[in-house]
Write a protein that holds these residues in place. Structure first.
Motif, PDB file in Angstrom:
ATOM      1  N   HIS A  82       0.995  -1.354   0.176  1.00 54.71           N
ATOM      2  CA  HIS A  82      -0.050  -0.020  -0.072  1.00 54.71           C
ATOM      3  C   HIS A  82       0.934   1.270  -0.126  1.00 54.71           C
ATOM      4  O   HIS A  82       0.503   2.272   0.546  1.00 54.71           O
ATOM      5  CB  HIS A  82      -1.032  -0.074   1.247  1.00 54.71           C
ATOM      6  N   ALA A  83       1.910   1.110  -0.609  1.00 56.96           N
ATOM      7  CA  ALA A  83       2.960   2.280  -0.696  1.00 56.96           C
ATOM      8  C   ALA A  83       2.438   3.221  -1.562  1.00 56.96           C
ATOM      9  O   ALA A  83       1.928   3.114  -2.803  1.00 56.96           O
ATOM     10  CB  ALA A  83       4.206   1.864  -1.049  1.00 56.96           C
ATOM     11  N   SER A  84       2.510   4.366  -1.167  1.00 57.17           N
ATOM     12  CA  SER A  84       2.241   5.776  -2.095  1.00 57.17           C
ATOM     13  C   SER A  84       3.343   6.260  -2.325  1.00 57.17           C
ATOM     14  O   SER A  84       4.357   6.601  -1.988  1.00 57.17           O
ATOM     15  CB  SER A  84       1.501   6.843  -1.488  1.00 57.17           C
ATOM     16  N   TYR A  85       3.481   6.249  -3.958  1.00 61.48           N
ATOM     17  CA  TYR A  85       4.704   6.840  -4.811  1.00 61.48           C
ATOM     18  C   TYR A  85       4.540   8.017  -5.464  1.00 61.48           C
ATOM     19  O   TYR A  85       5.195   8.312  -6.349  1.00 61.48           O
ATOM     20  CB  TYR A  85       5.346   5.691  -5.588  1.00 61.48           C
ATOM     21  N   LYS A  86       3.208   8.667  -5.276  1.00 60.64           N
ATOM     22  CA  LYS A  86       2.866   9.945  -6.122  1.00 60.64           C
ATOM     23  C   LYS A  86       3.736  11.019  -6.098  1.00 60.64           C
ATOM     24  O   LYS A  86       3.966  11.769  -6.885  1.00 60.64           O
ATOM     25  CB  LYS A  86       1.658   9.953  -5.759  1.00 60.64           C
ATOM     26  N   LYS A  87       4.204  11.207  -4.821  1.00 56.87           N
ATOM     27  CA  LYS A  87       4.950  12.547  -4.540  1.00 56.87           C
ATOM     28  C   LYS A  87       6.438  12.095  -4.085  1.00 56.87           C
ATOM     29  O   LYS A  87       6.427  11.131  -3.397  1.00 56.87           O
ATOM     30  CB  LYS A  87       4.382  13.377  -3.379  1.00 56.87           C
ATOM     31  N   GLY A  88       7.563  12.856  -4.606  1.00 50.24           N
ATOM     32  CA  GLY A  88       9.035  12.386  -4.308  1.00 50.24           C
ATOM     33  C   GLY A  88       9.376  10.987  -4.794  1.00 50.24           C
ATOM     34  O   GLY A  88       8.822  10.222  -5.469  1.00 50.24           O
ATOM     35  N   ASN A  89      10.336  10.591  -4.110  1.00 53.01           N
ATOM     36  CA  ASN A  89      11.181   9.289  -4.717  1.00 53.01           C
ATOM     37  C   ASN A  89      11.062   8.249  -3.326  1.00 53.01           C
ATOM     38  O   ASN A  89      11.676   7.126  -3.633  1.00 53.01           O
ATOM     39  CB  ASN A  89      12.513   9.674  -5.086  1.00 53.01           C
ATOM     40  N   ARG A  90      10.626   8.936  -2.248  1.00 54.72           N
ATOM     41  CA  ARG A  90      10.678   8.015  -1.218  1.00 54.72           C
ATOM     42  C   ARG A  90       9.235   7.588  -0.891  1.00 54.72           C
ATOM     43  O   ARG A  90       8.197   8.478  -0.624  1.00 54.72           O
ATOM     44  CB  ARG A  90      11.266   8.411   0.031  1.00 54.72           C
ATOM     45  N   PRO A  91       8.621   6.271  -0.876  1.00 53.85           N
ATOM     46  CA  PRO A  91       7.301   5.961  -0.793  1.00 53.85           C
ATOM     47  C   PRO A  91       6.957   6.258   0.649  1.00 53.85           C
ATOM     48  O   PRO A  91       7.667   5.997   1.607  1.00 53.85           O
ATOM     49  CB  PRO A  91       7.296   4.595  -0.986  1.00 53.85           C
ATOM     50  N   ASP A  92       5.681   6.600   0.903  1.00 52.60           N
ATOM     51  CA  ASP A  92       4.996   6.676   2.480  1.00 52.60           C
ATOM     52  C   ASP A  92       4.005   5.453   2.224  1.00 52.60           C
ATOM     53  O   ASP A  92       3.554   4.995   1.338  1.00 52.60           O
ATOM     54  CB  ASP A  92       4.337   7.949   2.463  1.00 52.60           C
ATOM     55  N   PHE A  93       3.739   5.238   3.535  1.00 48.29           N
ATOM     56  CA  PHE A  93       2.956   4.009   3.923  1.00 48.29           C
ATOM     57  C   PHE A  93       1.764   4.453   4.650  1.00 48.29           C
ATOM     58  O   PHE A  93       1.224   3.465   5.416  1.00 48.29           O
ATOM     59  CB  PHE A  93       3.799   2.962   4.548  1.00 48.29           C
TER      60      PHE A  93
END
Length: 154
Positions: A82-93
């Protein structure tokens, strides 16, 4: 709830540096739990996975379910699905559920699918794992409970 199914000939898990679990032919299931998921999501996924006809019959066609081949499932918790990779280069969870609830739903899924399939093996929750598999095909299918509910399309 999101499950990534990989049709396998075998799989094994080493957890925290020690052999933990192994299984033969069937599915490796990477299971991700999001904040919106409930026991209903777990039931929908388990029932669909148990009935999917993606194993070869005598004619070589994908026409058999896991029960028909007497297969196993290896269920591995995976919050990174469920990682979000929409912004930046480090995914958030941020859409992943907190670990306590994730473990509850992971355990619920494993217990619910157990009577539906011939054998269930698990990865170890809250541990660093090395997952080995022999992918068969390869056949890899994402199964999303939101799609099964009709809330999202493929």
């Amino acid at each position: 709830m999101l499950a990534i199914l990989q049709r396998i000939l075998s799989a094994s898990v080493v957890a925290d540096g020690k052999p933990y679990s192994q299984c033969g032919q069937g599915f490796l299931i990477l299971l991700g739990v999001s904040r919106e998921d409930t026991e209903e999501d777990a039931r929908l996924l388990a029932e669909k996975i148990a009935k999917l006809r993606v194993f070869q019959d005598a004619a070589g066609k994908m026409n058999c379910s896991i029960g028909e081949i007497n297969g196993s499932v290896m269920v591995v918790p995976n919050f990174t699905l469920h990682a979000s990779y929409k912004k930046g280069n480090r995914p958030d969870f941020f859409s992943s559920v907190p670990p306590e609830r994730a473990e509850e739903l992971f355990t619920y899924f494993c217990e619910y699918i157990t009577p539906l399939v011939p054998a269930v093996c698990r990865g170890k929750f809250r541990s660093h794992m090395q997952v080995s598999l022999v992918n068969d095909g390869p056949v890899t299918i994402p199964v999303d409970s939101r799609v099964l509910r009709g809330e999202r399309s493929i």
